[in-house]
Design a protein around this motif. Structure first.
Motif, mmCIF file in Angstrom:
data_model
loop_
_atom_site.group_PDB
_atom_site.id
_atom_site.type_symbol
_atom_site.label_atom_id
_atom_site.label_comp_id
_atom_site.label_asym_id
_atom_site.label_seq_id
_atom_site.Cartn_x
_atom_site.Cartn_y
_atom_site.Cartn_z
ATOM 1 N N GLU A 216 0.854 -1.185 0.000
ATOM 2 C CA GLU A 216 0.000 0.000 0.000
ATOM 3 C C GLU A 216 0.891 1.238 0.000
ATOM 4 O OE1 GLU A 216 -2.902 1.901 3.342
ATOM 5 O OE2 GLU A 216 -3.173 -0.235 2.903
ATOM 6 N N LEU A 217 0.511 2.224 -0.792
ATOM 7 C CA LEU A 217 1.234 3.495 -0.786
ATOM 8 C C LEU A 217 0.792 4.290 0.433
ATOM 9 C CD1 LEU A 217 3.187 5.467 -2.210
ATOM 10 C CD2 LEU A 217 1.188 6.389 -3.409
ATOM 11 N N ASP A 218 1.729 4.536 1.344
ATOM 12 C CA ASP A 218 1.415 5.296 2.558
ATOM 13 C C ASP A 218 1.555 6.790 2.348
ATOM 14 O OD1 ASP A 218 0.812 3.168 4.200
ATOM 15 O OD2 ASP A 218 2.803 3.035 5.083
ATOM 16 N N GLU A 219 2.605 7.178 1.620
ATOM 17 C CA GLU A 219 2.945 8.591 1.586
ATOM 18 C C GLU A 219 3.801 8.906 0.368
ATOM 19 O OE1 GLU A 219 4.029 10.799 5.421
ATOM 20 O OE2 GLU A 219 5.993 10.191 4.623
ATOM 21 N N VAL A 220 3.599 10.099 -0.152
ATOM 22 C CA VAL A 220 4.474 10.654 -1.171
ATOM 23 C C VAL A 220 5.241 11.779 -0.500
ATOM 24 C CG1 VAL A 220 4.522 12.098 -3.238
ATOM 25 C CG2 VAL A 220 3.115 10.031 -3.187
ATOM 26 N N ARG A 221 6.567 11.753 -0.669
ATOM 27 C CA ARG A 221 7.415 12.792 -0.089
ATOM 28 C C ARG A 221 8.104 13.563 -1.208
ATOM 29 N NH1 ARG A 221 10.406 8.908 4.305
ATOM 30 N NH2 ARG A 221 8.542 8.508 5.559
ATOM 31 N N VAL B 270 6.597 6.097 -0.590
ATOM 32 C CA VAL B 270 6.870 5.344 0.630
ATOM 33 C C VAL B 270 5.720 4.360 0.845
ATOM 34 C CG1 VAL B 270 7.302 5.486 3.108
ATOM 35 C CG2 VAL B 270 8.107 7.318 1.588
ATOM 36 N N PHE B 271 6.052 3.067 0.850
ATOM 37 C CA PHE B 271 5.054 2.006 0.954
ATOM 38 C C PHE B 271 4.974 1.459 2.374
ATOM 39 C CE2 PHE B 271 6.331 2.277 -3.446
ATOM 40 C CZ PHE B 271 5.118 2.248 -4.113
ATOM 41 N N SER B 272 3.835 0.845 2.700
ATOM 42 C CA SER B 272 3.636 0.308 4.051
ATOM 43 C C SER B 272 4.642 -0.786 4.384
ATOM 44 C CB SER B 272 2.205 -0.211 4.225
ATOM 45 O OG SER B 272 1.922 -1.220 3.283
ATOM 46 N N SER B 273 5.198 -1.445 3.378
ATOM 47 C CA SER B 273 6.206 -2.481 3.596
ATOM 48 C C SER B 273 7.555 -1.899 4.011
ATOM 49 C CB SER B 273 6.397 -3.298 2.319
ATOM 50 O OG SER B 273 6.915 -2.464 1.286
ATOM 51 N N GLY B 274 7.687 -0.579 3.926
ATOM 52 C CA GLY B 274 8.952 0.077 4.236
ATOM 53 C C GLY B 274 9.784 0.393 3.008
#
Length: 153
Positions: free
Chosen positions: A71-76, A90-94
């Protein structure tokens, strides 16, 4: 990192160059990023919730991420050098993947992921809002009400 939201996309005249406009959620700065026509269309489609007959590239990317169980958590938005912006997915898997901000924003809108920007990028490329600019933003929002993704391509 400061959270930003997508105000919208527009075509800058007279160059006919599309841009995406981001705004700090807890501040008065805007961040304009010049992008390509395809990415402008993808962002506009995502903002408007326009359904497509077949998945477009950014929809395909989202389907792939989901199919792989991530899952895509965040775009930085992490850097700007010589007017060129750099982003990380940045994905939930790290896992973190370098990407263009335009692609990242199109994907974030589809995934419901938050978009953040470093303070350094906002300091360097951000524009502080004024009353005149707020009026321009309101005109921009009105423009967005009448524009369709096909207008970008």
């Amino acid at each position: 990192m400061r959270e930003v939201e997508v105000v919208g996309v527009r075509v800058e005249m007279p160059t006919n160059q599309p841009l995406v406009l981001l705004r700090e959620t807890d501040g008065g700065r805007y961040l304009p990023i010049w992008i390509g026509a395809v990415e402008a269309s993808a962002i506009a489609y995502a903002q408007q919730g326009t359904a497509t007959v077949r998945p477009l590239t950014h929809e395909l990317m989202q389907h792939l991420v989901e199919a792989l169980g991530d899952e895509l958590d965040e775009v930085r938005i992490v850097d700007v050098r010589d007017g060129i912006f750099f982003a990380l997915l940045v994905f939930s898997s790290g896992v973190e993947v370098e990407a263009r901000p335009s692609d990242s924003i199109a994907l974030a809108l589809r995934a419901g992921a938050r978009i953040v920007c470093t303070e350094d990028v906002l300091d360097e490329a951000g524009i502080q809002s004024t009353t005149d600019e707020d009026q321009e933003i309101e005109k921009f929002r009105e423009f967005l009400d009448d524009v369709s993704p096909e207008d970008f391509g």
